[in-house]
Design an enzyme around this catalytic site. Structure first.
Site, mmCIF file in Angstrom:
data_model
loop_
_atom_site.group_PDB
_atom_site.id
_atom_site.type_symbol
_atom_site.label_atom_id
_atom_site.label_comp_id
_atom_site.label_asym_id
_atom_site.label_seq_id
_atom_site.Cartn_x
_atom_site.Cartn_y
_atom_site.Cartn_z
ATOM 1 N N GLU A 127 44.597 46.425 50.067
ATOM 2 C CA GLU A 127 43.798 46.077 51.260
ATOM 3 C C GLU A 127 44.627 45.600 52.441
ATOM 4 O OE1 GLU A 127 40.766 43.360 49.901
ATOM 5 O OE2 GLU A 127 40.008 44.789 48.422
ATOM 6 N N ASN A 169 46.156 50.631 47.396
ATOM 7 C CA ASN A 169 44.725 50.592 47.075
ATOM 8 C C ASN A 169 43.948 49.944 48.229
ATOM 9 O OD1 ASN A 169 42.656 50.901 44.924
ATOM 10 N ND2 ASN A 169 42.560 48.661 44.937
ATOM 11 N N HIS A 206 33.594 51.254 47.045
ATOM 12 C CA HIS A 206 32.427 50.361 46.991
ATOM 13 C C HIS A 206 31.414 50.872 48.016
ATOM 14 C CE1 HIS A 206 34.379 47.470 44.393
ATOM 15 N NE2 HIS A 206 35.409 47.408 45.204
ATOM 16 N N GLU A 235 37.544 51.469 42.024
ATOM 17 C CA GLU A 235 36.601 50.334 41.889
ATOM 18 C C GLU A 235 35.174 50.785 42.188
ATOM 19 O OE1 GLU A 235 37.903 46.931 44.205
ATOM 20 O OE2 GLU A 235 40.004 47.277 43.734
ATOM 21 N N ASP A 237 31.480 51.497 42.721
ATOM 22 C CA ASP A 237 30.104 51.053 42.497
ATOM 23 C C ASP A 237 29.269 51.533 43.678
ATOM 24 O OD1 ASP A 237 30.817 49.093 44.417
ATOM 25 O OD2 ASP A 237 30.916 47.482 42.931
HETATM 26 O O1 G3I Z 1 36.390 31.532 37.568
HETATM 27 C C1 G3I Z 1 35.817 30.725 38.591
HETATM 28 C C2 G3I Z 1 34.899 29.678 38.013
HETATM 29 O O2 G3I Z 1 35.665 28.815 37.204
HETATM 30 C C3 G3I Z 1 34.230 28.919 39.143
HETATM 31 O O3 G3I Z 1 33.316 28.007 38.625
HETATM 32 C C4 G3I Z 1 33.507 29.873 40.067
HETATM 33 C C5 G3I Z 1 32.860 29.171 41.252
HETATM 34 O O4 G3I Z 1 33.045 29.872 42.445
HETATM 35 O O5 G3I Z 1 34.436 30.822 40.555
HETATM 36 C C6 G3I Z 1 35.050 31.594 39.544
HETATM 37 O O6 G3I Z 1 35.961 32.481 40.138
HETATM 38 C C7 G3I Z 1 35.400 33.584 40.830
HETATM 39 C C8 G3I Z 1 35.914 34.855 40.191
HETATM 40 O O7 G3I Z 1 35.469 35.977 40.921
HETATM 41 C C9 G3I Z 1 35.472 35.028 38.737
HETATM 42 O O8 G3I Z 1 34.077 35.150 38.682
HETATM 43 C C10 G3I Z 1 35.817 33.512 42.266
HETATM 44 O O9 G3I Z 1 35.202 32.390 42.892
HETATM 45 C C11 G3I Z 1 35.417 34.767 42.983
HETATM 46 O O10 G3I Z 1 35.977 34.749 44.288
HETATM 47 C C12 G3I Z 1 35.948 35.976 42.239
HETATM 48 O O11 G3I Z 1 35.472 37.125 42.901
HETATM 49 C C13 G3I Z 1 36.213 38.305 42.648
HETATM 50 C C14 G3I Z 1 36.703 38.878 43.955
HETATM 51 O O12 G3I Z 1 37.341 40.123 43.719
HETATM 52 C C15 G3I Z 1 37.688 37.950 44.620
HETATM 53 O O13 G3I Z 1 38.279 38.542 45.714
HETATM 54 C C16 G3I Z 1 35.302 39.295 41.929
HETATM 55 O O14 G3I Z 1 35.009 38.808 40.633
HETATM 56 C C17 G3I Z 1 35.997 40.650 41.828
HETATM 57 O O15 G3I Z 1 35.075 41.619 41.356
HETATM 58 C C18 G3I Z 1 36.470 41.086 43.206
HETATM 59 O O16 G3I Z 1 37.142 42.324 43.085
HETATM 60 C C19 G3I Z 1 37.600 42.896 44.304
HETATM 61 C C20 G3I Z 1 38.909 43.587 43.997
HETATM 62 O O17 G3I Z 1 39.819 42.706 43.406
HETATM 63 C C21 G3I Z 1 39.500 44.194 45.268
HETATM 64 N N1 G3I Z 1 38.557 45.064 45.934
HETATM 65 C C22 G3I Z 1 37.227 44.462 46.190
HETATM 66 C C23 G3I Z 1 36.627 43.925 44.895
HETATM 67 C C24 G3I Z 1 35.237 43.404 45.136
HETATM 68 O O18 G3I Z 1 35.221 42.323 46.011
#
Ligand code: G3I
Length: 305
Positions: A127, A169, A206, A235, A237
Site C-alpha cells: 500500500e 501489494n 476489496h 485479499e 472480498d
Molecule cells: O488483537 C487486538 C485485540 O487484542 C484488541 O482487543 C482489539 C481492540 O481493537 O484489537 C485487536 O486487534 C485488531 C486486529 O485487527 C485483530 O482483530 C486491530 O485493532 C485491528 O486494527 C486489526 O485490523 C486488521 C487490519 O488489517 C489492520 O490494518 C484486520 O484484521 C485485517 O483484516 C486488515 O487486513 C488488511 C491487510 O492487512 C492489508 N489490506 C487491507 C486489509 C483490510 O483492511
C-alpha cells in the site's frame, strides 16, 4: 475438483485464504480451512507490529502457529507484509530518516531470513501508493526516507530469501483506468527495466459498490503480467449477497484464469463473520460455515473449460 484448492490446482493455480491465529481452535473454521484452501496468508500475525513489537526483539509465536498449521497440512504460505506505513510498532511510528530506513531494512532482513524457505511469496511492500488522481506515492514516514525505499526493501528481501517470490501489494489497483493503477504499473515497469528484484504484483481486490469489480479487470492483470511479473489476487472480498455477489466473484475468477501469469487467488477470510469488515457478507461461507452462492460460482468458474 470438488474443493476450491483442488479445482484451482487443476488450472495450475492456488486458492488461498487469510487465517487468524486465534481461530485455529475453532473446529468449524479449521475444517473448512483444511478442506478448501491450499495457500494461507496470516491476516495480521506477520505484520511489523506483530513480529517486532520492541526494536530488535522479534516475536513469531502467532505467525509460527499459522505457518506450521498450513505446512503440516501441505499448504503453502504467502507472507504479509514486510514493510508498510500502517501496523507499524509504536517504536517505529515516530522514527524518520536514516534511523527509520535502517530499522525498516533490518526488519525486512530479519523476518525474511527467519522464514527463509517457507514462504511462496512475500508482500515486501504494502500500500505505498496514494489514493486519488495523483498516481504518486502515499506520504508516509517510510516514503519520507527517500523514494528509493521500496527498491531497497526488495533488494533486502531478495538477499534474505532468494527462493521467495517478491510482490508489491496494493488496493484499488484493479481498474486499469485509475491513476493509482497506472502509478503502480510505472513503478513495476521501472523496476523491471533497472533489474530491481520484483517477481509479482498483488491485487488486494476489496470490492464494494463504490469500488466494484471492473469490467477491464482482465486488461489490468494482463498488462501487468506483460511486464514480466506474476499477478495474484491477494485479499479478495466482495460486499453484497446472492446472485449479484456470486456473479462478481465469477468475474474475478474468470479474469485470473484468462491470464497465464495469474498464479492464484486468496480470499480475505473464510466465513462472513471472519471478515475484517464490521458488517456485511463479503466472503464465500456464511457465519455457520455453509457454502454460499458465491462459493458455488467460484467453484464452477474454476472447473469450467
Ligand atoms: O488483537 C487486538 C485485540 O487484542 C484488541 O482487543 C482489539 C481492540 O481493537 O484489537 C485487536 O486487534 C485488531 C486486529 O485487527 C485483530 O482483530 C486491530 O485493532 C485491528 O486494527 C486489526 O485490523 C486488521 C487490519 O488489517 C489492520 O490494518 C484486520 O484484521 C485485517 O483484516 C486488515 O487486513 C488488511 C491487510 O492487512 C492489508 N489490506 C487491507 C486489509 C483490510 O483492511
Amino acid at each position: 475438483g470438488t474443493t476450491l484448492g483442488a479445482s484451482a490446482a487443476e488450472k495450475g493455480r492456488y486458492f488461498g485464504t487469510a487465517v487468524a491465529a486465534n481461530k485455529l481452535s475453532d473446529s468449524t473454521y479449521v475444517n473448512i480451512l483444511n478442506r478448501e484452501f491450499d495457500m494461507v496468508t496470516a491476516e495480521n500475525e506477520m505484520k511489523m507490529d506483530a513480529t517486532e513489537p520492541s526494536q530488535g526483539q522479534f516475536s513469531y509465536g502467532n505467525a509460527d502457529r499459522i505457518v506450521n498449521q498450513a505446512r503440516n497440512q501441505g499448504k503453502r504460505v504467502r507472507g504479509h507484509a514486510l514493510a508498510w506505513h500502517s501496523q507499524q510498532p509504536g517504536w517505529m511510528q515516530n522514527m524518520s530518516g536514516s534511523a527509520l530506513r535502517q530499522a525498516m531494512l533490518n526488519h525486512v532482513t530479519q523476518v525474511a531470513t527467519y522464514y527463509r524457505g517457507k514462504i511462496y511469496a512475500w508482500d515486501v511492500v504494502n500500500e505505498a501508493f496514494a489514493d486519488g488522481s495523483s498516481g504518486g506515492r502515499r506520504d508516509s514516514n517510510l516514503q519520507r526516507t527517500g523514494n528509493d525505499w521500496i527498491e531497497a526493501a526488495f533488494r533486502a528481501a531478495r538477499a534474505a530469501d532468494p527462493g521467495a517470490k517478491l510482490c508489491y501489494n496494493d488496493y484499488n489497483t484493479d481498474n486499469w483506468s485509475h491513476a493509482k493503477t497506472q502509478g503502480v504499473y510505472r513503478m513495476v515497469q521501472d523496476f523491471k527495466s533497472r533489474g530491481v528484484p520484483i517477481d509479482c504484483v498483488g491485487f488486494q481486490a476489496h470490492f464494494n459498490s463504490g469500488n466494484p469489480v471492473p469490467s477491464n479487470y482482465h486488461t489490468t492483470l494482463q498488462n501487468f503480467a506483460a511486464l514480466g511479473v506474476d499477478v495474484q489476487i491477494t485479499e479478495l472480498d466482495i460486499e453484497g449477497s446472492g446472485s449479484t455477489q456470486a456473479q462478481q466473484y465469477q468475474g474475478v475468477v474468470q479474469a485470473c484464469l484468462a491470464v497465464a501469469r495469474c498464479t492464484g487467488i486468496t480470499v480475505w477470510g473464510i466465513r462472513d463473520t471472519d471478515s475484517w469488515r464490521a458488517s456485511g457478507t463479503p466472503l464465500l461461507f456464511d457465519g455457520s460455515g455453509n457454502k454460499k452462492a458465491a462459493y458455488t460460482s467460484v467453484l464452477n468458474a474454476l472447473n469450467a473449460g
